[in-house]
Design an enzyme around this catalytic site. Structure first.
Site, mmCIF file in Angstrom:
data_model
loop_
_atom_site.group_PDB
_atom_site.id
_atom_site.type_symbol
_atom_site.label_atom_id
_atom_site.label_comp_id
_atom_site.label_asym_id
_atom_site.label_seq_id
_atom_site.Cartn_x
_atom_site.Cartn_y
_atom_site.Cartn_z
ATOM 1 N N GLU A 1 0.884 -1.063 -0.017
ATOM 2 C CA GLU A 1 0.035 -0.003 0.036
ATOM 3 C C GLU A 1 0.820 1.446 -0.012
ATOM 4 O O GLU A 1 0.573 2.400 0.548
ATOM 5 C CB GLU A 1 -0.939 -0.051 1.286
ATOM 6 C CG GLU A 1 -1.821 -1.141 1.103
ATOM 7 C CD GLU A 1 -2.881 -1.287 2.103
ATOM 8 O OE1 GLU A 1 -4.215 -1.678 1.841
ATOM 9 O OE2 GLU A 1 -2.567 -1.184 3.226
ATOM 10 N N GLU B 1 -5.621 -8.133 -1.229
ATOM 11 C CA GLU B 1 -6.274 -8.162 0.084
ATOM 12 C C GLU B 1 -7.671 -8.042 -0.050
ATOM 13 O O GLU B 1 -8.175 -7.090 -0.245
ATOM 14 C CB GLU B 1 -5.638 -7.081 1.077
ATOM 15 C CG GLU B 1 -4.327 -7.298 1.543
ATOM 16 C CD GLU B 1 -3.728 -6.068 2.278
ATOM 17 O OE1 GLU B 1 -4.669 -5.472 3.091
ATOM 18 O OE2 GLU B 1 -2.585 -5.959 2.403
#
Length: 488
Positions: free
Chosen positions: A44, A118
């Protein structure tokens, strides 16, 4: 230090890390006959994104060391907008199919495979709020649609876990919120390995994509609710500091990471005790320099608490000099977002009494490492007279296990806030404010016969330690009813 950038100090650390890491995983690469088919460069980074040269640097770190497998990035909707890296596949993190995220990903990299790296099967918890639940039927609808679209999926989390020790993180989007010890995450497999309704519906769904019948699920591990035990001995905080390293003497406060301890590597986790002498009462103001929570004592008597919300307390007046002690807890470092660079802990600047900065500190490192707990438990200085109750302090009990040890859950319903050690292992933090009202104790940490339990309690002692076969997650919050932005 400048984290997640090409700042030379960080680059050096990354290179040292990859030198070790790649040497371990290289034989396990797919081209060498191993199981590793892809590597994720970072996590991220698009939500942090301070240095456009950083991700290409990481790519080169791996490829220059002989890594030839598929390289990936992984970002939520916010971070997906960050620039693409040539030759690196973008993947997506999400919980619900909002904003056309998958179609947007497909448009960004046409003719390339799509993957939800995810898929958030639940959510984590923070102290003082509810336990997040994501109902199986809500999850199943999203996962089914992802698979119907031909998109690959990885569940985060598939198996819930535990932030043993001081390894819980924190979040900060304007307000600092430390995470709880349990990372059960409302995952398909629970923290203790139980099958859940989510597990059953996912198993049924995935079986439709598998040509062979699925194997039988393994039987669950047996758990046990041991009989309650009672604390038999204690050692006050003030008597325990003799088992720490030599205190640091400093005119100004020093944050824990810069303390000259642990071979001059500083203190990473736990508590730091700051002591100085004052000769008056009045307004003690932290200037928001407490990271993260501090108990304040005058001549060892508790007078108040300072944290990110409470910056000032009043100290009573008295004649003569008195010892002011500030016990600061590192409650967990932020692990996502822009606040990453502001994670020094302890006292990070001046604290003032009646507008005058305090000076002349003795600073004790209380990182509560196994070596400290071992010195503490073998000291021979434990006391049995519990009047008055000496908090903060360490409280010791014995658990006798008959037969093979089993998993269990520790419960401390009438205690306050602290940390539990079993046979020297730090199980993590407990706090009466919840939502978590247990600590998971895996059977392998116990032994047949006598087991030592040490509780470091900050505020309130009950003396009784309970055990249960099942956890108590406290009040709940339905994740699916939360606004999307609250999960980012």
């Amino acid at each position: 230090m400048q984290l997640r950038t090409t700042y030379p100090g960080f680059v050096n650390a990354v290179n040292l890390y990859f030198d070790k890491l790649v040497s371990v995983v290289q034989p396990l690469m797919f081209e060498s006959g191993g199981p590793i088919i892809a590597l994720q460069l970072e996590n991220e980074y698009g939500s942090y994104a301070k240095d456009d040269e950083y991700m290409p640097f990481l790519k080169n770190c791996l490829q220059s060391r002989g890594v030839n497998e598929l390289l990936l990035t992984s970002d939520n909707w916010e971070g997906l907008r960050y620039r693409s890296i040539e030759g690196v596949l973008k993947t997506l993190n999400l919980q619900r199919l909002s904003f056309g995220a998958i179609q947007h990903l497909a448009c960004m990299q046409p003719q390339k495979p799509l993957m939800v790296m995810e898929y958030w099967a639940g959510w984590f918890d923070v102290w003082g709020e509810g336990h997040h639940v994501f109902h199986a039927e809500d999850m199943l609808g999203v996962v089914s649609e992802i698979l119907e679209r031909g998109v690959s999926i990885n569940l985060y989390m598939f198996h819930g876990g535990t932030n043993f020790g001081f390894m819980n993180g924190a979040m900060d989007f304007g307000t600092y919120k430390p995470q709880v010890t349990s990372y059960d995450y409302d995952a398909p497999l629970s923290e203790a390995g139980d099958y859940t309704t989510k597990y059953e519906v996912l198993r049924d769904l995935f079986s439709r994509y598998n040509s062979e019948p699925l194997p039988e699920v393994p039987s669950l591990q047996e758990r046990r609710a041991y009989e309650p035990v009672f604390t038999q001995q204690y050692l006050s905080l003030w008597d325990s500091v003799q088992f720490t390293d030599k205190p640091c003497r400093s005119e100004r406060p020093i944050n824990m990471e810069n303390l000259p301890v642990n071979n001059n590597n500083g203190q990473s986790y736990g508590y730091t005790l700051y002591e100085t002498t004052i000769s008056s009462g009045g307004a003690l103001n932290s200037g928001n320099n407490i990271r993260d929570r501090a108990l304040v004592f005058l001549d060892r008597q508790y007078v108040g608490c300072l944290d990110c919300k409470t910056h000032e307390i009043m100290l009573p007046e008295a004649e003569g000099k008195r010892t002011l002690a500030v016990l600061v807890e590192n409650c967990g470092r932020v692990n996502y977002g822009k606040a990453l660079n502001n994670q020094r802990k302890g006292i990070v600047g001046d604290i003032v009494l009646n507008h005058t900065p305090l000076r002349g500190f003795n600073i004790f490192c209380l990182d509560l490492k196994p070596s400290f707990i071992k010195r503490l438990s073998s000291s021979g200085q434990w006391k049995t007279n519990f009047q008055p109750l000496p908090v903060p302090g360490f409280f010791q009990a014995k658990l006798i296990v008959d037969g093979p040890p089993k998993d269990t859950f520790i419960k401390l319903p009438d205690w306050g806030k602290g940390v539990v050690f079993v046979n020297g292992q730090n199980l993590g933090r407990y706090w009466f404010i919840g939502p978590q009202h247990f600590l998971y104790l895996p059977g392998p940490l116990l032994r047949s016969g006598e087991n030592q339990i040490i509780v470091f309690e900050e505020e309130k002692v009950d003396g009784k330690i309970l055990f249960s076969e099942n956890p108590d997650y406290g009040k709940t919050i339905d994740v699916y009813k939360l606004p999307f932005c609250s999960l980012l």
